[in-house]
Design a protein around this motif. Sequence first.
Motif, PDB file in Angstrom:
ATOM      1  N   UNK A 167       0.971  -1.226  -0.168  1.00  0.00           N
ATOM      2  CA  UNK A 167      -0.021   0.009   0.002  1.00  0.00           C
ATOM      3  C   UNK A 167       0.920   1.413  -0.024  1.00  0.00           C
ATOM      4  N   UNK A 168       1.799   1.505   0.866  1.00  0.00           N
ATOM      5  CA  UNK A 168       2.800   2.599   1.119  1.00  0.00           C
ATOM      6  C   UNK A 168       3.678   2.369  -0.295  1.00  0.00           C
ATOM      7  N   UNK A 169       4.459   1.537  -0.928  1.00  0.00           N
ATOM      8  CA  UNK A 169       4.808   1.782  -2.518  1.00  0.00           C
ATOM      9  C   UNK A 169       4.122   1.566  -3.352  1.00  0.00           C
ATOM     10  N   UNK A 170       2.722   1.502  -3.545  1.00  0.00           N
ATOM     11  CA  UNK A 170       1.673   2.068  -4.406  1.00  0.00           C
ATOM     12  C   UNK A 170       1.627   3.443  -4.442  1.00  0.00           C
ATOM     13  N   UNK A 171       1.164   3.916  -3.447  1.00  0.00           N
ATOM     14  CA  UNK A 171       0.828   5.471  -3.145  1.00  0.00           C
ATOM     15  C   UNK A 171       1.479   6.078  -3.643  1.00  0.00           C
ATOM     16  N   UNK A 172       3.268   5.983  -2.542  1.00  0.00           N
ATOM     17  CA  UNK A 172       4.429   7.006  -3.209  1.00  0.00           C
ATOM     18  C   UNK A 172       4.636   6.721  -4.993  1.00  0.00           C
ATOM     19  N   UNK A 173       4.835   5.136  -4.813  1.00  0.00           N
ATOM     20  CA  UNK A 173       5.245   5.140  -6.533  1.00  0.00           C
ATOM     21  C   UNK A 173       3.821   5.919  -7.955  1.00  0.00           C
ATOM     22  N   UNK A 174       3.172   5.849  -8.084  1.00  0.00           N
ATOM     23  CA  UNK A 174       1.493   6.037  -8.315  1.00  0.00           C
ATOM     24  C   UNK A 174       1.707   7.690  -8.423  1.00  0.00           C
ATOM     25  N   UNK A 175       2.135   8.427  -6.985  1.00  0.00           N
ATOM     26  CA  UNK A 175       2.600   9.730  -7.535  1.00  0.00           C
ATOM     27  C   UNK A 175       3.827   9.937  -8.156  1.00  0.00           C
ATOM     28  N   UNK A 176       4.554   9.295  -8.012  1.00  0.00           N
ATOM     29  CA  UNK A 176       5.737   9.437  -9.027  1.00  0.00           C
ATOM     30  C   UNK A 176       5.617   9.140 -10.380  1.00  0.00           C
ATOM     31  N   UNK A 177       4.339   7.989 -10.874  1.00  0.00           N
ATOM     32  CA  UNK A 177       4.161   8.387 -12.111  1.00  0.00           C
ATOM     33  C   UNK A 177       3.821   9.931 -12.111  1.00  0.00           C
ATOM     34  N   UNK A 178       2.527  10.188 -12.264  1.00  0.00           N
ATOM     35  CA  UNK A 178       1.891  11.025 -12.514  1.00  0.00           C
ATOM     36  C   UNK A 178       2.737  12.488 -12.757  1.00  0.00           C
ATOM     37  N   UNK A 179       4.025  12.293 -11.925  1.00  0.00           N
ATOM     38  CA  UNK A 179       4.730  13.671 -11.927  1.00  0.00           C
ATOM     39  C   UNK A 179       5.783  13.458 -13.083  1.00  0.00           C
ATOM     40  N   UNK A 180       6.403  12.446 -13.194  1.00  0.00           N
ATOM     41  CA  UNK A 180       6.802  11.729 -14.748  1.00  0.00           C
ATOM     42  C   UNK A 180       6.164  11.305 -15.801  1.00  0.00           C
ATOM     43  N   UNK A 185       9.186   6.702 -17.094  1.00  0.00           N
ATOM     44  CA  UNK A 185       9.820   5.681 -16.423  1.00  0.00           C
ATOM     45  C   UNK A 185      10.299   4.376 -16.767  1.00  0.00           C
ATOM     46  N   UNK A 186      11.031   4.367 -16.048  1.00  0.00           N
ATOM     47  CA  UNK A 186      12.682   2.762 -16.906  1.00  0.00           C
ATOM     48  C   UNK A 186      11.370   1.390 -15.792  1.00  0.00           C
ATOM     49  N   UNK A 187      11.600   0.786 -14.776  1.00  0.00           N
ATOM     50  CA  UNK A 187      10.973   0.438 -13.407  1.00  0.00           C
ATOM     51  C   UNK A 187      11.162   0.349 -12.304  1.00  0.00           C
ATOM     52  N   UNK A 188      10.936   0.541 -11.365  1.00  0.00           N
ATOM     53  CA  UNK A 188      10.943   0.407 -10.047  1.00  0.00           C
ATOM     54  C   UNK A 188      11.863  -1.521  -9.178  1.00  0.00           C
ATOM     55  N   UNK A 189      12.159  -0.561  -8.507  1.00  0.00           N
ATOM     56  CA  UNK A 189      13.869  -2.317  -8.466  1.00  0.00           C
ATOM     57  C   UNK A 189      13.477  -1.884  -6.641  1.00  0.00           C
ATOM     58  N   UNK A 190      12.379  -3.042  -6.320  1.00  0.00           N
ATOM     59  CA  UNK A 190      12.015  -2.509  -4.942  1.00  0.00           C
ATOM     60  C   UNK A 190      12.012  -1.476  -4.737  1.00  0.00           C
ATOM     61  N   UNK A 191      12.119  -0.715  -3.288  1.00  0.00           N
ATOM     62  CA  UNK A 191      12.320   0.709  -3.405  1.00  0.00           C
ATOM     63  C   UNK A 191      12.414   1.904  -3.682  1.00  0.00           C
TER      64      UNK A 191
END
Length: 442
Positions: free
Chosen positions: A270-283, A290-296
């Motif tokens: 839930x935490x990672x999805x919340x943070x990375x979803x916002x990063x996706x919008x910013x990118x 966005x190339x990929x996510x590797x863990x955190x």
Amino acid sequence: MRLHLLHLYHRLRTSGIDAGDSDELRMQKRLLALLGGLFSIAAGVWLLTYWLTGTDLPAFIPLLAQCVIALNMLAYAQWRNFVLYRNILISTLLIFPCIAQWALGDFVTASGLILWGMLAPITALLCLGMRESAPWFVAYLILVVLTGVADYLLPGVGLTQATISREVGVLFFTLNFATLSAVVFQCLRFSARERSRAQHLLEQAHAKLANEQARSERLLLNILPAPIADRLRASDDTIVDGCPEAVVMFADIVNFTGMASDLPPVEIFRILNHVFSKFDDLVEATGLEKIKTIGDAYMVAGGLSEAPGDSCAAMAELALEMRRWISEDATAAERGLQLRIGICCGPVVAGVVGRRKFIYDLWGDAVNLASRISSECPPGLIQCDSRTFAKLKYRFIFEDPVTLRLKGKGMVSVWRLLARGNDPAPEAPRYTTVDIDFSRLD
């Protein structure tokens, strides 16, 4: 009574249909069952009407037609030979009207019964197609011509010597034409309705296919950049490109591994999805990839295509915005999340690896350096290599450089990005000529 008739009509239409039949075969079976039933009913009505008018006519011909149709349906139900069932039914529709006409005498005495034979080529046209129905139509024309020739050469000759008054003849001419027209219209209406239904189902299938294609397109674009996805659809060749001036960023969540050890997996997601979803919008807003996510860790790149714009400045803007958002977000603040970010410019190789579960990835010294700079970055800071600093130093504010010892790189100078700069880049100095009067100098 009406419900019983509708139920009987439905059973008549759907008799002999198997679960594995195609839509076209189902339509043919329903049409043949309907025609066989209507023809049998018409034969019974024809015979009953003649009897009610007091005309002495042989009953074995319509009864024989009804028996042939019934036995044909029973044989099909037993052995499931649809081609034989179809050919026998069409032959029955063709031959028995001619036999009934010959039995009664001529066209006038039989009230044009041979016209019922037209059902055979019509049925063949609806079930077999234009080319296959042509022989049935030719056979019908031959029978009509032979009947006409026989009436001309052998007038008044028939299997019976029935005498039919003019009034009864007119009645049966009208009855035959009206009934035959109704049967033909019902068959054509049935065929048009079935084809309209098939067309509707086809349009629904096309719409569903278009939706699935659009969904697959969205999924593909979530994995690959749009130009790479287009090339992958157009060819099976290996996709690899050299990018001489790319910019790469790694953003790591500080101490997330230790924090995650105390949290259930659902909460970690839930935490990672919340943070990375916002990063996706910013990118997406900056036009970077966005190339990929590797863990955190979150990896972004720019300058991979020939799209206009300053990807290096856009990456710096993105890094500052990511740091600002994570410091203000309630969920991140609750967990005390911080980022360490590393940015590096340089040549990279970009491509798609593998044939199954493929991924678009980057390789090169700039990728390795960005990863190492981020891993050695203090929490909450953004570190850039010398090439990135050289491109941004007039537009952004940096701290004085620091030197880091990086694994595999040795001693490397990095600059810490602080904020956006409001001053434009300085212009080159201008030189002017000044005349000096030395005679007035003391």
